[in-house]
Every structure is written in C-alpha cells, then in structure tokens.
Design a protein around this motif. Structure first.
Motif, mmCIF file in Angstrom:
data_model
loop_
_atom_site.group_PDB
_atom_site.id
_atom_site.type_symbol
_atom_site.label_atom_id
_atom_site.label_comp_id
_atom_site.label_asym_id
_atom_site.label_seq_id
_atom_site.Cartn_x
_atom_site.Cartn_y
_atom_site.Cartn_z
ATOM 1 N N HIS A 10 1.317 -5.401 -1.884
ATOM 2 C CA HIS A 10 1.411 -4.015 -1.411
ATOM 3 C C HIS A 10 2.856 -3.746 -0.985
ATOM 4 O O HIS A 10 3.271 -4.183 0.087
ATOM 5 C CB HIS A 10 0.444 -3.757 -0.252
ATOM 6 N N HIS A 12 6.404 -0.855 -1.272
ATOM 7 C CA HIS A 12 7.010 0.412 -1.658
ATOM 8 C C HIS A 12 8.382 0.046 -2.195
ATOM 9 O O HIS A 12 9.307 -0.193 -1.424
ATOM 10 C CB HIS A 12 7.064 1.364 -0.464
ATOM 11 N N LYS A 208 -3.048 6.564 -5.894
ATOM 12 C CA LYS A 208 -3.247 6.190 -4.496
ATOM 13 C C LYS A 208 -3.306 7.415 -3.601
ATOM 14 O O LYS A 208 -2.621 8.406 -3.859
ATOM 15 C CB LYS A 208 -2.063 5.320 -4.056
ATOM 16 N N HIS A 291 -4.784 -2.281 3.155
ATOM 17 C CA HIS A 291 -4.718 -2.665 4.573
ATOM 18 C C HIS A 291 -6.063 -3.167 5.112
ATOM 19 O O HIS A 291 -6.155 -4.304 5.532
ATOM 20 C CB HIS A 291 -4.151 -1.545 5.459
ATOM 21 N N ASP A 353 3.595 -4.744 2.745
ATOM 22 C CA ASP A 353 3.808 -3.323 3.000
ATOM 23 C C ASP A 353 5.304 -3.024 3.174
ATOM 24 O O ASP A 353 5.674 -2.092 3.870
ATOM 25 C CB ASP A 353 3.031 -2.837 4.226
HETATM 26 ZN ZN LIG Z 1 2.039 1.040 2.162
#
Ligand SMILES: [Zn+2]
Length: 423
Positions: A10, A12, A208, A291, A353
């Motif tokens: 996960h 970005h 998403k 998450h 994340d």
């Molecule tokens: Zn995220």
C-alpha cells in the motif's frame, strides 16, 4: 538472506517522491515555528507556500492555528500545510480566498483533498523528478514491487515513459482513487484506457475510494464512540452506502478490483455488507480492504465467501500506540488483526502507506515484534511472506544482511548497493 520480489502492498508512489522534495513540517514543536522554515523557490507551487507533516500532538496544548493566526506569520502569500496523516490541511486567509472557502482554515478528509486538487499543478518535469525520487526511496528500503493507491492516468503514462527509458526501477500495480460518485465514470474511463496499455512494469488493477477517515484525526468509523472524547463521536463515513455500492458494482462489472480505505471496524463491516449485497446479484470481483486496523470477528466471518484481500501496515502501530488505548477503549481488543486474519485464512499483505510512514521492512518487523507485549496477538507465521509480491511480472532480488538492506537487483540491474561504512 535473499528475498525475491519484496513488495510494499500500500503506497502512494507519486506522493512519496513529492514529499521527499517538499517542505517538511515534521520537526515543528510549535506551530509558531512555521515562520522560521526556509522559503526556497522549490517549496512553492506557483505562488503557494506548501508543506507537509505537522502533528498538533507535538505542539503546546495541541493547539491548531486558525487562518487568522497563520496570517500573522504569512500575510503576503497563500499557504497550505498538510497534516502528517494526510487527512487534514491548514490554510491562511489568502488561501481561503483563493480556494473559495470560508471558516477556520482547518479542513479534513474530502474538503482537504478537494483543496489539494485546487492548488497549482506541478510541471511535468517536477512530476518526473518525484517518480524517480520515489523509485529510489523504495529501492533503498529494499522494495522492487509496489501497489499504488494514489494514481491517475497521467502518472501511469509518465511511469510508462520512464519504464521505456529504463528509469522505472519498480513494478507498479496501479489503483486509481475516485473522490465521489460524480467523478467515478471519468476515473473508470481512465482506468479502462490504462488497462489496455498495461505493460510489464505498470498494470492497472482497480479503483479506490475512501469510506472513512483516520484514527489520528478521530475520523475512522468505529462501532463504539471514541473513548477519549465527550461528544460520543464514532468517526465519519465519508461516502453514502448507495454510492459505495454503486462503485463496487460498476468496478466489478468492468473487471476491476475495488480498493476501499476502511480503518475503523464499523467502516469495514459496512463495506463487507455492501459487497455481499452486490455479489448476491451475481456480480463478483476482488475487494481490497486498505488498512482494516480494527476488525470484529463477525466481520471476518462475513468476508469468507467474498474475494477479500486485506492490506495492513504494522508500522502504523508504532505511530499510533501512544494513544491507541485511549481512543479505542474496549475496541482495542480488535486492533491490528493480522493473527485473526491468518487464522481465518483471509489473505493479507503488509505495506507502509508511504509517505504516511517510511517504506521499511524492518519497521514492520519491529512493530509485529513489539506489539505483542502491548496485547496485540502475535502473528504465528513468517512475516516476510506477507511482504512478497503475489503476482510478479518482472524480477526483483533483495539481499538483507545484519538487519540492513545490502543490495537490490531489479531486472538483473543493481538499483541499490549499501555503501561500505567508513571507519
Ligand atoms: Zn494510503
């Protein structure tokens, strides 16, 4: 130890590189220190002064400044400062005016994301710099494979340009976020176009959306009120049930996976129920729960007939442990449910994340280890297996030695080599 296809499940991607090139607010110990930060040209987006990473928990009285208070520090140009969890942002009066907003200057969740979308765009050159910087960040941390949750068509095309030039040193599985039902069809069209272009290193997987907020901002949707608040707040559901159901259905009908940001136990439960309603119509697909920090046993049971994959970030525990008990109260028993998922045979993967947390295999291992003495059930399996890419299209090899990343090879090319320590 040699690891094949080490993955962060996960991330970005663009934001990871962008934040490494952005003014950092992580070290501020008082919001008034904002005025001491460097005002280099590179920290401006056009005439906006932009920073990332503040945390009011580190400030006296946890006081968050209003737009008027920020005006005293920044009277001459608009500013936008994002919180460390990426779920809120602050602006001054000039910023409010340009964004067409009124109010205190503090924005959360959807409004915050809308604000970010209204800031002046970065140049292609800057965006290319961010992607290269991001590849370097992941490679240095040992990763050769990532699953992105923040992309769009232009990022995808830029990554493919870098792939052709031999400069993209990651395999990227892309998921395009959609802010609301109104923008869904547009995101879907982008996703369909990119899926047709999918290449070895860049493949379009899904769509998403956000269903709740974050525990840090008290906006994750819980089945019980936040224990430390007196307003009985359960957090926020940021999409309606109908909209969420429509996006799950339309994505699956088009052969895409769905990824849903769900942190609180109530958020996960509602999404699983909605997915079951869609699948009862004979429309199926993969549901990625991003998450899933708090999970009730009943919800896990309901996941079984669905094609659910959870994406957990043990490192969030390291950042959250200081206030976790205080906020969750009795729900703490269901937090960080890796072992419960393993026992239920629901597939899951580990990630960071990034840029919310730095990408790091070792931080996740540390969290899995230390959390046991804080009452989180121990994972009874080798944690590394949850950090390997389940569907590699290109090869990566990571050598780990003495608890450090020694060397990373991506498609037979060395992309990271640890420097010998100087004595
Ligand atoms: Zn995220």
């Amino acid at each position: 130890m040699l690891l094949k296809n080490l993955a962060d499940s996960h991330v970005h991607l663009m934001a990871t590189g962008q934040i490494r090139c952005t003014l950092s607010l992580a070290k501020l110990r008082d919001w008034r220190e904002l005025s001491d930060l460097p005002k280099d040209r590179e920290f401006f987006r056009d005439h906006w002064y932009v920073g990332f990473g503040w945390d009011e928990n580190l400030w006296p009285g946890k006081e968050i400044p209003t737009a008027q208070q920020l005006d005293q520090l920044f009277p001459d140009f608009p500013v936008y400062f994002s919180r460390c969890d990426g779920h809120s942002g602050l602006t001054n009066s000039l910023g409010l005016r340009e964004l067409g907003r009124t109010g205190s200057g503090l924005f959360k969740e959807k409004e915050h994301l809308e604000n970010l979308g209204k800031l002046p765009a970065y140049s292609d050159e800057a965006r290319e710099r961010f992607l290269i910087e991001s590849c370097r960040t992941f490679n240095e941390a040992g990763f050769t494979h990532v699953r992105d949750l923040g992309g769009n068509e232009s990022q995808f095309l830029l990554a493919q340009k870098l792939e052709k030039e031999g400069r993209l040193t990651l395999q990227v599985d892309w998921n395009f976020p959609c802010q609301d039902l109104k923008s869904f069809e547009n995101v879907l069209r982008q996703a369909i176009r990119c899926r047709q272009l999918s290449s070895a290193q860049n493949e379009l997987k899904g769509i998403k959306f956000f269903f709740d907020g974050s525990l840090g901002s008290d906006t994750a949707l819980l089945s019980k009120p936040y224990a430390h608040r007196c307003d009985h707040s359960h957090g926020r559901q940021v999409w309606s049930d109908d909209d969420a159901k429509a996006v799950i259905q339309r994505s699956w009908e088009n052969g895409f996976e769905v990824a849903v940001h769900t942190i609180g136990d109530e958020a996960v439960d509602r999404i699983v129920n909605l997915a079951r309603e869609v699948s009862s119509k004979g429309i199926g697909g993969r549901l990625n729960l991003e998450h899933a920090e708090v999970l009730q046993p009943e919800t896990i049971k309901k996941m079984k007939p669905l094609h659910v994959v959870c994406h957990l970030q043990p490192c969030h525990w390291l950042s959250d442990k200081a206030w976790l008990d205080q906020k969750l109260g009795e729900l703490k028993a269901y937090a960080f449910p890796w072992e419960a998922l393993r026992r239920a045979k629901i597939p899951f993967f580990f990630g960071s994340d990034s840029p919310i947390e730095p990408p790091s295999l070792f931080r996740n291992l540390q969290a899995l280890d230390e959390s046991v003495s804080f009452g989180i059930a121990a994972l009874k399996a080798d944690p590394i297996e949850f950090h390997l890419c389940p569907s590699p299209r290109v090869s990566g090899e990571t050598e780990v030695k003495d608890g450090q990343i020694e060397r990373v090879v991506f498609q037979n090319k060395i992309v990271f080599q640890r420097k010998p320590e100087l004595i």
